[in-house]
Design an enzyme around this catalytic site. Structure first.
Site, PDB file in Angstrom:
ATOM      1  N   GLU A 209       8.941   5.699   1.400  1.00 50.63           N
ATOM      2  CA  GLU A 209       8.895   6.030  -0.091  1.00 50.63           C
ATOM      3  C   GLU A 209       8.907   7.435  -0.411  1.00 50.63           C
ATOM      4  O   GLU A 209       8.598   7.638  -1.882  1.00 50.63           O
ATOM      5  CB  GLU A 209       7.569   5.384  -0.731  1.00 50.63           C
ATOM      6  CG  GLU A 209       7.438   3.836  -0.146  1.00 50.63           C
ATOM      7  CD  GLU A 209       6.045   3.027  -0.671  1.00 50.63           C
ATOM      8  OE1 GLU A 209       5.216   3.895  -1.142  1.00 50.63           O
ATOM      9  OE2 GLU A 209       5.954   1.768  -0.664  1.00 50.63           O
ATOM     10  N   ASP A 250      -3.631   3.639  -0.956  1.00 52.36           N
ATOM     11  CA  ASP A 250      -3.209   2.361  -0.581  1.00 52.36           C
ATOM     12  C   ASP A 250      -3.559   2.064   0.805  1.00 52.36           C
ATOM     13  O   ASP A 250      -2.919   2.613   1.692  1.00 52.36           O
ATOM     14  CB  ASP A 250      -1.754   1.803  -0.784  1.00 52.36           C
ATOM     15  CG  ASP A 250      -1.276   0.570  -0.621  1.00 52.36           C
ATOM     16  OD1 ASP A 250      -2.378  -0.337   0.150  1.00 52.36           O
ATOM     17  OD2 ASP A 250      -0.203   0.244  -0.416  1.00 52.36           O
ATOM     18  N   GLU A 307      -6.346   0.685  -3.443  1.00 53.04           N
ATOM     19  CA  GLU A 307      -5.733  -0.714  -3.093  1.00 53.04           C
ATOM     20  C   GLU A 307      -5.608  -1.373  -1.930  1.00 53.04           C
ATOM     21  O   GLU A 307      -5.662  -0.525  -0.863  1.00 53.04           O
ATOM     22  CB  GLU A 307      -4.003  -0.287  -3.557  1.00 53.04           C
ATOM     23  CG  GLU A 307      -3.180  -1.632  -3.437  1.00 53.04           C
ATOM     24  CD  GLU A 307      -1.648  -1.407  -3.486  1.00 53.04           C
ATOM     25  OE1 GLU A 307      -0.756  -1.773  -2.894  1.00 53.04           O
ATOM     26  OE2 GLU A 307      -1.469  -0.100  -4.061  1.00 53.04           O
ATOM     27  N   ASP A 334      -3.530  -6.540  -3.824  1.00 46.28           N
ATOM     28  CA  ASP A 334      -2.023  -6.590  -3.693  1.00 46.28           C
ATOM     29  C   ASP A 334      -1.746  -7.824  -2.573  1.00 46.28           C
ATOM     30  O   ASP A 334      -1.390  -8.735  -3.189  1.00 46.28           O
ATOM     31  CB  ASP A 334      -1.535  -5.235  -3.158  1.00 46.28           C
ATOM     32  CG  ASP A 334      -0.097  -5.519  -2.700  1.00 46.28           C
ATOM     33  OD1 ASP A 334       0.771  -6.207  -3.302  1.00 46.28           O
ATOM     34  OD2 ASP A 334       0.479  -4.422  -1.845  1.00 46.28           O
ATOM     35  N   LYS A 359       4.051  -6.993  -8.120  1.00 48.27           N
ATOM     36  CA  LYS A 359       5.609  -6.848  -7.532  1.00 48.27           C
ATOM     37  C   LYS A 359       6.229  -8.034  -7.899  1.00 48.27           C
ATOM     38  O   LYS A 359       6.060  -9.245  -7.351  1.00 48.27           O
ATOM     39  CB  LYS A 359       5.335  -6.690  -5.911  1.00 48.27           C
ATOM     40  CG  LYS A 359       4.563  -5.509  -5.632  1.00 48.27           C
ATOM     41  CD  LYS A 359       4.332  -5.283  -4.238  1.00 48.27           C
ATOM     42  CE  LYS A 359       3.681  -4.161  -3.714  1.00 48.27           C
ATOM     43  NZ  LYS A 359       3.116  -4.150  -2.237  1.00 48.27           N
ATOM     44  N   SER A 389       8.824  -0.923  -0.584  1.00 51.14           N
ATOM     45  CA  SER A 389       9.333   0.027   0.403  1.00 51.14           C
ATOM     46  C   SER A 389      10.731  -0.097   0.637  1.00 51.14           C
ATOM     47  O   SER A 389      11.549   1.047   0.978  1.00 51.14           O
ATOM     48  CB  SER A 389       8.267   0.129   1.805  1.00 51.14           C
ATOM     49  OG  SER A 389       8.460  -1.407   2.391  1.00 51.14           O
ATOM     50  N   LYS A 410       3.618   2.438  -9.652  1.00 52.42           N
ATOM     51  CA  LYS A 410       3.689   2.928  -8.101  1.00 52.42           C
ATOM     52  C   LYS A 410       5.426   2.683  -7.880  1.00 52.42           C
ATOM     53  O   LYS A 410       5.754   1.760  -7.916  1.00 52.42           O
ATOM     54  CB  LYS A 410       3.023   2.086  -7.324  1.00 52.42           C
ATOM     55  CG  LYS A 410       1.734   2.442  -7.199  1.00 52.42           C
ATOM     56  CD  LYS A 410       0.886   1.638  -5.831  1.00 52.42           C
ATOM     57  CE  LYS A 410       1.677   1.530  -4.718  1.00 52.42           C
ATOM     58  NZ  LYS A 410       1.040   0.895  -3.749  1.00 52.42           N
TER      59      LYS A 410
END
Length: 450
Positions: A209, A250, A307, A334, A359, A389, A410
């Protein structure tokens, strides 16, 4: 009525060089939309199924079973036939038609990647036909809030081949007045961090990332580097006030959890291998001890958000975690909630979290994603729009963040074009809406008291 004239899918590559699916949609009136579907590394077990070619006729000779030719075929030979001739402006109807064709709970028949690619491309084609940007098409006239970025400047976990077990160490420019200023703040901190890591003898290679992936001895060492970088860049490591830059984590704790115990596996391996500088230390924790560990981090560092601090199956732990820290910290689900409205409803009832990560590919359609966001906002939860990712040049999530006034996004660090593309899109949106644009900074955390 503006009808769909053609739908075409193809196999392309994501930012890790793995296959993913691109879908294009055309309308009779000249509208066109194109979307590339992202892919995750650490995934929740209840996510919609990303269909790969392993176990199919393509397995033996096509990307080692990771190809998406099956999903491509499903779009070109099944979904395209179903949707051709239908009005492109009826997003929910078209999404529901695909769900009815699939007939499975997790979209395993057609593949969530196939369905999402079409769903996204339909939305973009509709916006293009109406000659309006995607954020305006999805959000209407109320789309005006630029998100506070969570910039993942140190990578670990499944996103990097280093010694850090927590997956993301992020900075949040809360004291900035605009999104553009937030990126300027982040830019200065990012490059200051690079200098500090080099000075300490660490490499500045990056993870999936775009954040640095040094071999550090502990999570605390990573946080110490962040605090020092914030200070040396001329800002305040804090959760509120002038020039404040907060930290978010996270933990991706599902990757660390087995038989009721959390293990820092990477750190454990480094200690067992007697790597230089790695002294024996505690690497295993019960749920209660993990909660206490986060309490220690909260007390020591300006952390505002965590997270997946616990595993997706540790519901009782999440409830205790939120009871203890949810009034002062953002507790984000998540893997726990996987952008699924039904699961989110359970989390709301149990008071397991106070924020949800969004997401698109966890649930698989634009309509279902919007439903989950609406439910979260009605419950008084914050929402964080997120990349995966495995990304691409696709910038859909930037428009989505503004469309729903999510307040947070994010999408990685300030390197790698697949991450920068989203930031550049947000800069363009901020410029386009000008005087109506809002960047809330620390006020984005409306449901906690810092």
């Amino acid at each position: 009525m503006s009808k769909i004239s053609k739908i075409k899918a193809r196999e392309v590559l994501d930012s890790r060089g793995n296959p993913t699916i691109q879908v294009e949609v055309w309308t009779e009136a000249g509208g066109h939309g194109s979307a590339i579907v992202p892919s995750g590394a650490s995934t929740g077990t209840r996510e919609a199924l990303e269909l790969r070619d392993g176990g199919t006729v393509y397995e033996s000779n096509w990307f080692g079973g990771k190809g998406v030719q099956t999903a491509v075929d499903n779009v070109n030979n099944k979904i395209a036939v179903l949707l051709k001739g239908h009005c492109v402006l009826n997003q929910r109807k078209l999404d529901n038609m695909m769900l009815q064709l699939d007939k499975t709970e997790n979209k395993s028949a057609l593949g969530a990647n196939a369905i999402l690619g079409v769903s996204l491309a339909i939305a973009k084609a509709a916006a293009d036909e109406l000659k309006i940007p995607l954020y305006r098409y999805l959000g209407g006239t109320n789309a005006h809030q630029l998100p506070v970025p969570m910039l993942n400047v140190i990578n670990g976990g499944e996103h990097a081949s280093n010694t850090l077990d927590f997956q993301e160490f992020m900075i949040m420019p809360l004291g900035a007045k605009t999104f553009k200023q937030a990126l300027q703040v982040a830019n200065k901190i990012f490059h200051t961090l690079a200098k500090l890591l080099k000075k300490a003898g660490h490499g500045t290679q990056v993870g999936d990332e775009g954040g640095f992936a040094p071999n550090l001895k502990s999570h605390e060492e990573a946080l110490d580097f962040l605090v020092k970088a914030i200070e040396e860049a001329g800002f305040r490591p804090a959760t509120e006030g002038e020039n404040a830059v907060a930290i978010a984590i996270d933990a991706a704790a599902s990757e660390l959890y087995h038989d009721g115990i959390y293990t820092f596996k990477k750190l454990k391996k480094a200690i067992e291998e007697k790597r230089q500088g790695f002294e024996p230390t505690r690497v295993q924790f019960t749920t209660e001890e993990m909660i206490q560990y986060f309490g220690h981090l909260f007390h020591t560092y300006p952390i505002i958000s965590v997270e997946d601090g616990l595993a997706e199956s540790d519901w009782k732990g999440f409830v205790r975690f939120t009871q203890k820290f949810g009034k002062t910290h953002q507790i984000v689900g998540d893997d726990l909630t996987v952008t699924n409205a039904k699961i989110l409803a359970e989390a709301i009832e149990k008071k397991a979290i106070n924020s949800i990560l969004i997401k698109l590919n966890q649930i698989g359609t634009v309509s279902e994603t919007l439903d989950t966001i609406e439910l979260a906002h009605k419950a008084g939860y914050t929402t964080v729009i997120s990349h995966r990712s495995g990304e691409s040049e696709d910038t859909t999530i930037a428009d989505l963040a503004v469309a729903v006034n999510a307040g947070q996004i994010k999408t990685g660090s300030l390197s790698r074009t697949d991450r920068i593309a989203k930031y550049n899109r947000l800069l363009a949106i901020e410029e386009a809406i000008q005087s109506t644009a809002q960047y809330k900074g620390e006020k984005v955390f409306f449901n906690i008291k810092k």
